[in-house]
Write a protein that holds these residues in place. Structure first.
Motif, PDB file in Angstrom:
ATOM      1  N   SER A 196       0.835  -1.210   0.103  1.00 15.51           N
ATOM      2  CA  SER A 196      -0.213   0.050   0.267  1.00 15.51           C
ATOM      3  C   SER A 196       0.843   1.211  -0.354  1.00 15.51           C
ATOM      4  O   SER A 196       1.787   1.568   0.802  1.00 15.51           O
ATOM      5  CB  SER A 196      -0.769   0.078   0.804  1.00 15.51           C
ATOM      6  N   ILE A 197       0.633   2.139  -0.617  1.00 15.09           N
ATOM      7  CA  ILE A 197       1.229   3.494  -0.604  1.00 15.09           C
ATOM      8  C   ILE A 197       0.715   4.845  -1.090  1.00 15.09           C
ATOM      9  O   ILE A 197      -0.189   4.604  -1.740  1.00 15.09           O
ATOM     10  CB  ILE A 197       2.547   3.467  -2.669  1.00 15.09           C
ATOM     11  N   LEU A 198       0.253   5.525   0.672  1.00 13.46           N
ATOM     12  CA  LEU A 198      -0.267   6.583   0.568  1.00 13.46           C
ATOM     13  C   LEU A 198       0.384   7.616   0.538  1.00 13.46           C
ATOM     14  O   LEU A 198       1.628   7.582   1.302  1.00 13.46           O
ATOM     15  CB  LEU A 198      -1.061   6.689   1.747  1.00 13.46           C
ATOM     16  N   ASN A 199      -0.112   8.399  -0.286  1.00  9.71           N
ATOM     17  CA  ASN A 199       0.659  10.058  -0.349  1.00  9.71           C
ATOM     18  C   ASN A 199       0.588  11.701   0.623  1.00  9.71           C
ATOM     19  O   ASN A 199      -0.737  11.159  -0.242  1.00  9.71           O
ATOM     20  CB  ASN A 199       0.810   9.969  -2.146  1.00  9.71           C
ATOM     21  N   CYS A 200       0.987  12.244   0.364  1.00  7.93           N
ATOM     22  CA  CYS A 200       1.092  13.042   0.837  1.00  7.93           C
ATOM     23  C   CYS A 200       1.958  14.589   0.485  1.00  7.93           C
ATOM     24  O   CYS A 200       3.033  13.827  -0.532  1.00  7.93           O
ATOM     25  CB  CYS A 200       1.125  13.256   2.264  1.00  7.93           C
TER      26      CYS A 200
ATOM     27  N   ILE B 124       3.848   5.971  12.303  1.00  8.01           N
ATOM     28  CA  ILE B 124       5.573   6.645  11.795  1.00  8.01           C
ATOM     29  C   ILE B 124       5.404   7.932  11.788  1.00  8.01           C
ATOM     30  O   ILE B 124       4.678   8.794  10.893  1.00  8.01           O
ATOM     31  CB  ILE B 124       5.732   5.737  11.270  1.00  8.01           C
ATOM     32  N   SER B 125       7.097   8.525  12.049  1.00  9.86           N
ATOM     33  CA  SER B 125       7.060   9.874  11.846  1.00  9.86           C
ATOM     34  C   SER B 125       8.553   9.923  10.967  1.00  9.86           C
ATOM     35  O   SER B 125       9.671   8.991  11.276  1.00  9.86           O
ATOM     36  CB  SER B 125       7.129  10.417  12.791  1.00  9.86           C
TER      37      SER B 125
ATOM     38  N   SER C 161       5.792   9.990   1.639  1.00 15.98           N
ATOM     39  CA  SER C 161       4.607   8.963   0.675  1.00 15.98           C
ATOM     40  C   SER C 161       4.960   7.353   2.169  1.00 15.98           C
ATOM     41  O   SER C 161       6.100   7.497   3.313  1.00 15.98           O
ATOM     42  CB  SER C 161       5.021   8.043   0.111  1.00 15.98           C
ATOM     43  N   LEU C 162       3.953   6.772   2.871  1.00 21.96           N
ATOM     44  CA  LEU C 162       3.575   5.769   3.039  1.00 21.96           C
ATOM     45  C   LEU C 162       3.386   4.905   2.769  1.00 21.96           C
ATOM     46  O   LEU C 162       2.293   4.456   1.891  1.00 21.96           O
ATOM     47  CB  LEU C 162       2.534   6.090   4.662  1.00 21.96           C
ATOM     48  N   HIS C 163       4.331   3.958   3.348  1.00 20.96           N
ATOM     49  CA  HIS C 163       4.676   2.208   2.686  1.00 20.96           C
ATOM     50  C   HIS C 163       4.216   1.214   3.293  1.00 20.96           C
ATOM     51  O   HIS C 163       4.822   1.193   4.549  1.00 20.96           O
ATOM     52  CB  HIS C 163       5.655   2.036   1.448  1.00 20.96           C
ATOM     53  N   ILE C 164       2.940   0.285   2.638  1.00 17.62           N
ATOM     54  CA  ILE C 164       2.700  -0.785   3.793  1.00 17.62           C
ATOM     55  C   ILE C 164       3.570  -1.712   3.221  1.00 17.62           C
ATOM     56  O   ILE C 164       2.646  -2.009   2.142  1.00 17.62           O
ATOM     57  CB  ILE C 164       1.595  -0.386   4.375  1.00 17.62           C
TER      58      ILE C 164
ATOM     59  N   PHE D 129      -3.566   9.808   7.899  1.00 20.68           N
ATOM     60  CA  PHE D 129      -3.928  11.314   8.241  1.00 20.68           C
ATOM     61  C   PHE D 129      -2.259  11.469   8.071  1.00 20.68           C
ATOM     62  O   PHE D 129      -1.528  10.923   8.951  1.00 20.68           O
ATOM     63  CB  PHE D 129      -4.489  11.455   9.328  1.00 20.68           C
ATOM     64  N   CYS D 130      -2.115  12.100   6.680  1.00 21.17           N
ATOM     65  CA  CYS D 130      -1.087  12.448   6.918  1.00 21.17           C
ATOM     66  C   CYS D 130      -0.656  14.206   7.659  1.00 21.17           C
ATOM     67  O   CYS D 130      -1.367  15.200   7.556  1.00 21.17           O
ATOM     68  CB  CYS D 130      -0.002  12.765   5.216  1.00 21.17           C
ATOM     69  N   ALA D 131       0.429  14.406   8.739  1.00 18.75           N
ATOM     70  CA  ALA D 131       0.213  15.671   9.649  1.00 18.75           C
ATOM     71  C   ALA D 131       1.703  16.387   9.117  1.00 18.75           C
ATOM     72  O   ALA D 131       3.236  15.523   9.311  1.00 18.75           O
ATOM     73  CB  ALA D 131       0.243  15.640  10.821  1.00 18.75           C
ATOM     74  N   ALA D 132       2.555  17.869   9.077  1.00  9.63           N
ATOM     75  CA  ALA D 132       2.891  18.647   9.558  1.00  9.63           C
ATOM     76  C   ALA D 132       3.392  19.567  10.533  1.00  9.63           C
ATOM     77  O   ALA D 132       2.511  20.344  10.814  1.00  9.63           O
ATOM     78  CB  ALA D 132       3.617  18.850   7.991  1.00  9.63           C
ATOM     79  N   SER D 133       4.976  19.733  10.851  1.00  7.22           N
ATOM     80  CA  SER D 133       4.480  20.991  11.753  1.00  7.22           C
ATOM     81  C   SER D 133       5.895  21.738  10.952  1.00  7.22           C
ATOM     82  O   SER D 133       7.011  21.060  10.993  1.00  7.22           O
ATOM     83  CB  SER D 133       4.558  20.270  13.294  1.00  7.22           C
ATOM     84  N   ALA D 134       5.700  22.806  11.513  1.00  3.92           N
ATOM     85  CA  ALA D 134       7.202  23.605  12.064  1.00  3.92           C
ATOM     86  C   ALA D 134       8.398  24.009  13.077  1.00  3.92           C
ATOM     87  O   ALA D 134       7.246  24.836  13.982  1.00  3.92           O
ATOM     88  CB  ALA D 134       6.762  25.055  10.393  1.00  3.92           C
TER      89      ALA D 134
END
Lengths: 115, 111
Positions: free
Chosen positions: B19-23, B48-49, B74-77, B89-94
């Motif tokens: 599975s490949i999830l993209n962000c 995971i981060s 991307s997240l690979h499973i 959910f993909c998340a990001a912070s600065a």
């Protein structure tokens, strides 16, 4: 067991009524957050608090209010001024150290339906 | 202003396959990226981060790849299992500031 609890899981209210959602954590985290989730949208930040007796507005604070009188508790009040309150509400907490690796941990959520 | 985008609302994969999830993200100040997994009527759980100093982080069946020049992760499973069926959910912070979330991708793993 350490964790975050939100109650109730489902909540129904009549239009025009204020309603308060509970969030409690026993993780000894300084920072707490409230998010709202709507279908097809990411989590949107309503309010956050980095320390007791202090809180800041997030992206969509209008129509909501919070308090942070205790480290463990961060209740959210959805007021009658919130135009579209029906949503899934998520509370989160983190150590709040400000480190870039500060991960948020989420409660189970409360689904609010306004009739 | 959606700073974090997950353009695929859903993904269906056969059990055992990848599975490949993209962000994608727009804010070049983001320096920390996370993936959360969410089951219905539950809060998201951290999966995971990866920080911006790395381009890959692996944890068991889950691997996150970061391409800073393309502002893409991307997240690979591998291998995918039916229990992986959830919204991701993909998340990001600065610099440890407010986290921004994508809209989520619903993954269905078929037996």
């Amino acid at each position: 067991d350490g964790g975050i609890t939100q109650s109730p899981k489902y909540l129904f209210r009549k239009e025009g009524q204020n309603v308060t959602l509970s969030c409690e954590q026993n993780l000894n985290h300084d920072a707490m957050y409230w998010y709202r989730q709507d279908p097809g949208q990411g989590l949107r930040l309503i309010y956050y608090s980095q320390i007791v007796n202090d809180f800041q507005k997030g992206d969509i604070a209008e129509g909501y209010s919070v308090s942070r009188e205790k480290k463990e508790s961060f209740p959210l009040t959805v007021t009658s001024a919130q135009k579209n309150p029906t949503a899934f509400y998520l509370c989160a907490s983190s150590t709040g150290t400000g480190a870039i690796t500060d991960t948020q941990y989420f409660g189970p959520g409360t689904r609010l339906t306004v009739l | 202003d959606q700073q974090v985008k997950q353009n695929s609302p859903s993904l269906s994969v056969q059990e055992g396959r990848i599975s490949i999830l993209n962000c994608d993200y727009t804010n070049s100040m983001f320096d920390y990226f996370l993936w959360y997994k969410k089951y219905p009527a539950e809060g998201p759980t951290f999966l995971i981060s990866i920080s911006s100093i790395k381009d890959k982080n692996e944890d068991g069946r889950f691997t996150v790849f970061l391409n800073k020049s393309a502002k893409h992760l991307s997240l690979h499973i591998v291998p995918s299992q039916p229990g992986d069926s959830a919204v991701y959910f993909c998340a990001a912070s600065a610099r440890g500031n407010d986290m921004r979330f994508g809209a989520g991708t619903r993954l269905t793993v078929k037996p």
